[in-house]
Scaffold this motif. Structure first.
Motif, short mmCIF file in Angstrom:
data_model
loop_
_atom_site.label_atom_id
_atom_site.label_comp_id
_atom_site.label_asym_id
_atom_site.label_seq_id
_atom_site.Cartn_x
_atom_site.Cartn_y
_atom_site.Cartn_z
N HIS A 39 0.83 -1.21 0.00
CA HIS A 39 0.00 0.00 0.00
C HIS A 39 0.86 1.26 0.00
O HIS A 39 0.58 2.23 -0.73
CB HIS A 39 -0.93 0.01 1.22
N ASN A 40 1.92 1.22 0.78
CA ASN A 40 2.82 2.38 0.84
C ASN A 40 3.46 2.64 -0.52
O ASN A 40 3.57 3.80 -0.97
CB ASN A 40 3.90 2.13 1.91
N SER A 41 3.84 1.57 -1.21
CA SER A 41 4.45 1.70 -2.54
C SER A 41 3.43 2.27 -3.53
O SER A 41 3.74 3.12 -4.37
CB SER A 41 4.96 0.36 -3.05
N TYR A 42 2.21 1.79 -3.39
CA TYR A 42 1.11 2.25 -4.27
C TYR A 42 0.88 3.75 -4.10
O TYR A 42 0.78 4.51 -5.06
CB TYR A 42 -0.14 1.42 -3.93
N VAL A 43 0.85 4.19 -2.83
CA VAL A 43 0.66 5.62 -2.55
C VAL A 43 1.85 6.43 -3.10
O VAL A 43 1.66 7.47 -3.74
CB VAL A 43 0.51 5.86 -1.02
N TYR A 44 3.04 5.89 -2.88
CA TYR A 44 4.26 6.59 -3.32
C TYR A 44 4.27 6.79 -4.84
O TYR A 44 4.47 7.90 -5.35
CB TYR A 44 5.48 5.76 -2.87
N TYR A 45 3.99 5.69 -5.56
CA TYR A 45 4.05 5.79 -7.01
C TYR A 45 2.87 6.58 -7.57
O TYR A 45 2.99 7.24 -8.60
CB TYR A 45 4.12 4.39 -7.64
N SER A 46 1.72 6.50 -6.89
CA SER A 46 0.56 7.29 -7.34
C SER A 46 0.87 8.77 -7.22
O SER A 46 0.56 9.57 -8.12
CB SER A 46 -0.68 6.95 -6.51
#
Lengths: 389, 397
Positions: free
Chosen positions: A339-346
């Motif tokens: 989830h953290n990676s998803y937020v970061y890349y978004s």
């Protein structure tokens, strides 16, 4: 012996305690302070009713001495060693150490009900104290650690917040708080003794725990998630209620966790005080430590994810050094990292990389659905009912 | 505000609690009624593992009341059936025409505290009853020396037994207190204790010192509100007659039986010279340390429990005897460490003037193959020696 909220005897003792507090406020408030009455009640409960009162007493003295040693004599700026020593009894108990010439686990010497949660509170006092600052008053320290409604399984309060309630004295013992507390207690009773009991008897008992059939596994997974919620949220609600009647505003621990949209949101709603504790005392120090490393300066995502993973893995291990706890911690860690990676890349790409331009209303409910199932699965592993472990 | 709380919240709660209690007692009452309707005729039973079987208490009481029946109580040796068991007393005494019968009870873990409490509950039937206890040295070693586990205690002493002990006004207080102390010491091991156990724990604690009394008072008054139904341990209509018609003493050729038993044990112990049957030797002896920790005599709780049994027997005039089992001296290397324990057991039995047979040996040269079938459970020869001891002790009377 009596554990908080485990049987009717606790409610009888709590009722008598409230009567004593009320009498102290109405007739003796000039002569005896709220702090003293509260300490008398908590200590009395431990001495007369709680299992292993000597163990608790020794732990409290041990923890205060270590706190005082590191905070006021050594004045250690790095809190890691002090924290580890404060957590040592808990770590040794969880390790189930046994030597050949003694027939029982060594944990028998050190363990008592509520050791983990009391350790958490001790660590929070130590970490929040500025090195070399005036030590916490021992009697207030005792009051904080031994407060019976939160003694066994939280919610995990913070000393500074608790201390403010202590300063209010008898002010919080009032009819308004009684009414609010009553609703919390009734809600807790219904959750824990009615809903959790129904789920346990008529749902979980229906599905054999060792079956690998998909329906049985699904029944166990959702059933245990509901059971854990009703049982734990019920307990927390009762702790808040009894705490409120006694003049302490115990922090909220559960807030509609089934509506969580992502792992971060989940830990703000499910066992919130543990989530906050882990964030403040594990995640943040880990993250700060990694940030100071020059070699990791260029990799903020790696720093965050490593700190997240380590925090949740520790959370799993805290429950015990067995596969179900460690793996469930790792699974929760994985959710958070993804989830953290998803937020970061978004953020980086300026658009939602998973949902794209989908309507926010659908995004919300799809997220809730996904998170509900992910949480149920991780808790299923945690439960020890997962047949492949 | 308080008035509002009283009317809207407290009164409904009180009504709900009392309604709940009313229905609970009603249901509990119905269950008790159902158990009254039982048959009156039962079969003779000679071997019980515990009291869970139908009519087991009646069986034990019948054995205790019968003049020609020995009630034999023990632990794991009674459940060992891996090798031939024809000489085991329950079977041996049925086969041979002696006027005596043996009814036996027990399986592993039935240690002294469990035995003590059972007999205390059955105190009414102890006078002149023929009781023999197989004393296992294993009770006094390692963690077993810390006394009977709570699981086993509760298995052998159900609520009816415990209720009987604490509601019987004729039992002297110090006998009751010994059980209460045990329950109190184990208080943290109960998963969800019933009102009876909670009450015993609170009463014991309130007697410990004056400060505990006010703290325990509200709980004891609360427990008093919940009536614990008193039930008779025994359905008196269901007493079994164990007495055989008196037959002329049949000659038992012990020497021939002993020789055959020793030869049998040798025939099943071909992979070792220790007299341990093959399968056990392969699975449990090879590679094992062959040593158990023996603690200081004063720390052995089991010895104190054992003495309480003797006190109880003496007080109620039971016609008791004891059979001390050995340990295989080939398999255990530290049997000399057992000497203080075995000496203490013997001394206690002598002090109370009861007959006994001690088969414990410290050296391989004193051991005869067949007494044990493994490392600490009787083989056929051992059972025959026990049978002979029982006949010598009780048949001559």
């Amino acid at each position: 012996m009596i554990l908080p909220f485990a049987n009717i005897e606790y409610f009888i003792i709590a009722f008598i305690s409230v009567i004593i507090l009320l009498a102290a406020k109405l007739f003796f408030s000039r002569y005896i302070s709220y702090n003293s009455v509260l300490l008398f009640l908590s200590a009395g409960f431990i001495v007369f009713y709680y299992p292993k009162p000597i163990h608790i007493g020794l732990f409290v003295i041990y923890s205060y001495l270590i706190y005082y040693l590191f905070n006021n004599i050594i004045k250690a700026k790095n809190k890691l060693l002090g924290t580890i020593i404060l957590l040592l009894p808990m770590i040794l108990v969880k390790s189930q150490i046994r030597v050949h010439y003694y027939p029982y686990n060594l944990s028998l010497w050190m363990s008592f009900a509520g050791l983990s949660y009391i350790s958490f509170r001790v660590v929070s006092i130590y970490i929040e104290s500025k090195s070399g600052s005036k030590p916490v008053n021992f009697f207030r320290y005792l009051n904080f650690l031994l407060f019976t409604p939160t003694l066994l399984i939280g919610p995990i309060d913070r000393y500074n917040r608790f201390s403010k309630d202590l300063d209010k004295g008898y002010e919080n013992i009032n009819a308004d708080n009684f009414a609010k507390a009553w609703d919390l207690i009734v809600l807790g009773v219904v959750y824990k003794y009615v809903f959790a009991e129904i789920v346990d008897r008529y749902w979980l008992n229906y599905f054999p725990a060792d079956s690998t059939g998909i329906l049985n596994m699904a029944g166990n997974m959702y059933g245990y998630y509901l059971y854990l919620f009703f049982d734990f949220a019920g307990y927390s609600s009762m702790a808040m209620g009894v705490g409120k009647i006694m003049g302490i505003d115990v922090p909220l621990n559960f807030n509609k966790p089934f509506l969580a949209r992502n792992p971060q949101d989940f830990w703000r709603r499910f066992h919130k005080t543990l989530g906050d504790w882990l964030r403040d005392y594990f995640f943040m120090p880990f993250y700060k430590y990694f940030t100071k490393k020059k070699s990791l300066k260029k990799y903020p995502l790696l720093r965050q994810n490593t700190a997240l993973f380590a925090t949740f893995l520790l959370m799993g291990m805290w429950n015990g050094f067995t596969a179900n706890f460690i793996i469930s911690g790792a699974v929760f860690a994985l959710y958070s990292v993804v989830h953290n990676s998803y937020v970061y890349y978004s953020k980086k790409s300026g658009r939602d990389i998973f949902f794209g331009n989908l309507d926010e209303k659908y995004v919300k409910w799809i997220s809730v659905f996904i998170m509900f199932n992910l949480a149920a699965f991780a808790i299923y592993i945690f439960s020890g009912r997962f047949p492949y472990l | 505000m308080f008035k509002k709380i009283f009317i809207q919240k407290l009164i409904p709660l009180v009504i709900a609690v009392f309604t709940g209690l009313y229905f609970f007692q009603d249901i509990a009452g119905q269950e008790n009624e159902k158990t009254k309707d039982v048959e009156n005729e039962i079969k003779k039973i000679y071997h019980l593992a515990n009291y869970n079987q139908n009519h087991s208490v009646e069986t034990v009481v019948s054995a205790l009341k019968s003049e020609n029946t020995i009630f034999l109580i023990g632990s794991s040796e009674l459940g060992t059936e891996a090798t031939r068991i024809a000489a085991r007393p329950d079977l041996f005494f049925q086969k041979y025409q002696t006027p005596l019968s043996v009814v036996m009870l027990g399986h592993d873990g039935n240690q002294c505290m469990s035995v003590y409490a059972q007999f205390l509950a059955l105190n009414k039937y102890l006078k002149n009853s023929k009781i023999s206890i197989i004393v296992s040295p294993g009770w006094f070693e390692g963690h077993f020396a810390y006394g009977t586990s709570l699981d086993r205690f509760l298995e052998y002493n159900n609520e009816s037994f415990i209720n009987k002990i604490f509601s019987d006004n004729e039992i002297p207080g110090y006998f009751k207190d010994y059980v209460a102390e045990y329950i109190y010491e184990k208080r943290n091991d109960f998963v969800s204790p019933s009102v009876l156990y909670k009450k015993i724990i609170c009463e014991y604690k309130s007697k410990m010192n004056i400060a505990n009394r006010p703290a325990m008072y509200p709980l004891l008054r609360f427990y008093d509100l919940q009536k614990i139904p008193e039930k008779d341990l025994v359905n008196k209509k269901m007493i079994i007659v164990y007495d055989k018609k008196h037959t002329a003493e049949t000659f038992i050729n012990w020497d021939s039986l002993f020789t055959e038993a020793v030869n049998y044990q040798k025939s099943i112990s071909t992979n070792n010279n220790w007299g341990i049957y093959n399968e056990y030797f392969t699975n449990y002896v090879i590679g094992k340390a062959g040593k158990e920790e023996i603690y200081d005599i004063d720390d052995i709780v089991e010895l104190k429990d054992f003495e309480m049994i003797l006190k109880l027997f003496k007080y109620y005039n039971a016609d008791a005897s004891f059979i001390i089992q050995p340990i295989n001296p080939y398999a255990y290397k530290n049997l000399k460490d057992y000497k203080p324990v075995i000496n203490s057991i013997e001394k206690l039995i002598n002090d109370y003037n009861y007959p006994y047979i001690n088969m414990f040996v410290y050296d391989t040269s004193d051991y005869r193959t067949g007494i044990l079938t493994d490392v600490m459970h009787f083989g056929e020869y051992g059972w025959l020696l026990a049978d002979k001891f029982l006949i010598d002790t009780y048949e001559k009377q």
